[in-house]
Write an enzyme that holds these catalytic residues in place. Structure first.
Site, short mmCIF file in Angstrom:
data_model
loop_
_atom_site.label_atom_id
_atom_site.label_comp_id
_atom_site.label_asym_id
_atom_site.label_seq_id
_atom_site.Cartn_x
_atom_site.Cartn_y
_atom_site.Cartn_z
N CYS A 267 0.86 -1.19 0.00
CA CYS A 267 0.00 0.00 0.00
C CYS A 267 0.89 1.24 0.00
O CYS A 267 0.79 2.12 0.86
CB CYS A 267 -0.96 0.01 1.18
SG CYS A 267 -1.98 -1.48 1.28
N GLY A 271 4.11 6.96 -2.25
CA GLY A 271 5.53 6.64 -2.25
C GLY A 271 6.40 7.37 -1.26
O GLY A 271 7.63 7.23 -1.31
N LYS A 273 6.94 6.91 1.99
CA LYS A 273 7.75 6.00 2.81
C LYS A 273 8.64 5.12 1.94
O LYS A 273 9.75 4.75 2.35
CB LYS A 273 6.83 5.16 3.69
CG LYS A 273 6.02 5.97 4.70
CD LYS A 273 5.16 5.07 5.56
CE LYS A 273 4.26 5.88 6.49
NZ LYS A 273 3.18 6.59 5.73
N ASP A 291 0.97 -1.17 -4.84
CA ASP A 291 -0.29 -0.46 -4.58
C ASP A 291 -1.30 -0.84 -5.65
O ASP A 291 -0.92 -1.14 -6.80
CB ASP A 291 -0.09 1.05 -4.57
CG ASP A 291 -1.20 1.78 -3.81
OD1 ASP A 291 -1.02 2.03 -2.61
OD2 ASP A 291 -2.24 2.06 -4.43
N ASP A 340 1.38 -0.44 5.40
CA ASP A 340 0.79 0.86 5.76
C ASP A 340 -0.56 0.95 5.06
O ASP A 340 -0.72 1.67 4.08
CB ASP A 340 1.74 1.98 5.30
CG ASP A 340 1.29 3.34 5.80
OD1 ASP A 340 0.45 3.40 6.70
OD2 ASP A 340 1.79 4.35 5.27
N CYS A 393 -1.88 5.78 10.13
CA CYS A 393 -1.99 7.17 10.56
C CYS A 393 -3.32 7.39 11.25
O CYS A 393 -4.02 8.38 11.03
CB CYS A 393 -1.80 8.14 9.39
SG CYS A 393 -2.93 7.91 8.01
#
Length: 452
Positions: A267, A271, A273, A291, A340, A393
């Site tokens: 995921c 981009g 990270k 992704d 993530d 997050c």
């Protein structure tokens, strides 16, 4: 711009017109506020003061929507949800200027009326003039007896979220979190070690008169309290930094990829990270970025070139199913895997305030189901002895601790081992950043080792 939108925006100033158009994209097209603003500003030649005003009007109107509606509801002759959508945007924009920015009534009202659709301008004019006349006599949220409702209005958050955080944190800390979510965040940058280091970047900013400081959480973070367009900062074109919140910067550091290793970012789009992982590897080894959204992955290309990254392979694949990777990666097991997944994003309300109005309790459960599927398929790609990091997050246990419970017992939860500056944030092998405590976005991070 269409003929209709020209008629509706009339003689409004460029900054207010830009804010209105961005608000329309956020409300009607469900665009993210930062993307909507970037698109609108890219299309127009605004002065620096106008860009700053448009930004303040957009984010302020979204952040304080519940408080604005509380006052508008006292002067309107009908329910706000019965008002034509563009007229309601104009009303909120005007109310924000009157109540929060203290713009003189004549200017705030006239400009807002000119943004409303022609058939509604008399209606918008009457409401805003009434609000301007009566603002000091209207009932404020401090008069609301119910604590949860009072906080929901005064700090402008949906009631369900206030109630949730009050139950989890207590009313006092919940109020602090709500207030922190309404603060305008500083610009956080991640130094690109392929092109620079933090001391050099800070020296460059100082030389060019840009106020900046070292971030307290990440050893790669530089914080700029008040910047203009990012692309105009010194060192941007040369790839000396990328935009990334400090809490987000912790995820690649916890993954800890080494030069020559094989890393997987699940995921990955857009981009941010992925490119941090690649830089930590000094362009040695490979980062496979997966992704489902090919368009979002494509946006990474320009950043790859700007930052000087050469070891990323982008793959479009559905991570909710067994990962189908091409070529030599078909059956590959990875040294490091970062997961993530899509989440409610409730830790990023400071930067994207529209999230609090779009999310509801049912989203948490629905996303948690998706997260479990993604995590299970990603875990299957971790080599024995390898590292798996789960990062979101958001701050909900349902999307974090309860999701990782699906992992096979061969995955051992270990200390995330973040940089020393963030070590105090770890409790029971979970690193969680709270905006009201550390002044960064809300993230949850956990690290696992796959037993050999």
């Amino acid at each position: 711009m269409t003929r209709q939108s020209k008629d509706q925006t009339g003689s409004a100033s460029p900054a207010r017109r830009a804010a209105f158009d961005a608000l329309w994209r956020v409300e009607a097209q469900e665009a993210m506020s930062d993307s909507a603003l970037d698109d609108v500003l890219h299309q127009r030649k605004l002065s620096s003061p106008d860009r700053a005003l448009a930004t303040e009007l957009l984010y302020g109107t979204i952040r304080w929507r519940a408080l604005l509606d509380h006052f508008l509801g006292q002067v309107a002759d009908r329910r706000l949800d019965k008002i034509e959508r563009r007229a309601l945007i104009a009303l909120r924009l005007g109310a924000y200027q009157l109540l929060r920015l203290r713009v003189p009534g004549r200017a705030a009202v006239a400009e807002s009326v000119s943004l409303a659709p022609s058939p509604t301008r008399g209606f918008v004019n009457a409401i805003l003039r009434n609000l301007d006349r009566r603002r000091d006599a209207l009932q404020g949220p401090e008069k609301i007896s119910d604590l949860i409702e009072r906080l929901a209005v005064s700090e402008s958050h949906p009631r369900w979220l206030v109630e949730r955080w009050a139950n989890e944190l207590g009313a006092e800390d919940a109020a602090k979190l709500l207030a922190a979510n309404n603060l305008r965040p500083a610009l956080a940058l991640r130094v690109n070690p392929l092109r620079s280091d933090r001391d050099r970047l800070l020296a460059l900013f100082a030389e060019k008169g840009v106020e900046a400081s070292a971030g307290p959480l990440s050893p790669l973070a530089v914080v700029v309290p008040d910047s203009g367009p990012v692309r105009e900062l010194p060192g941007y074109a040369e790839g000396h930094f990328a935009v990334q919140d400090e809490a987000s910067q912790l995820a690649p550091l916890i993954v800890g990829p080494q030069p020559g290793e094989l890393a997987l970012d699940v995921c990955a789009a857009p981009g941010t990270k992925t490119l941090a992982l690649a830089a930590l590897m000094n362009n040695q080894g490979t980062v496979v970025a997966v992704d489902a959204n090919a368009e979002r992955l494509d946006r990474m290309t320009a950043e790859i070139d700007r930052l000087g990254v050469t070891n990323v392979v982008a793959v479009t694949a559905d991570a909710t199913a067994p990962l189908r990777l091409p070529g030599r990666f078909t059956d590959a097991l990875f040294d490091r895997v970062l997961v993530d997944p899509p989440c409610t994003g409730l830790g990023t309300i400071r930067r994207r305030p529209e999230i609090k109005w779009r999310r509801g309790p049912s989203d948490i459960a629905a996303l948690a189901d998706k997260q479990r599927a993604i995590l299970q398929h990603a875990a299957a790609r971790v080599k024995p002895g390898g590292t798996l990091v789960y990062s979101t997050c958001t701050l909900t246990r349902e999307e974090n601790e309860e999701v990782v419970a699906v992992l096979h017992p061969e995955f051992e939860a270990v200390d995330p081992a973040p940089p020393a500056s963030a070590a105090s944030l770890v409790k029971d092998n979970v690193l969680r950043t709270w905006p009201h405590i550390i002044g960064a976005d809300g993230f949850t991070l956990m690290r696992f080792l796959r037993r050999k």
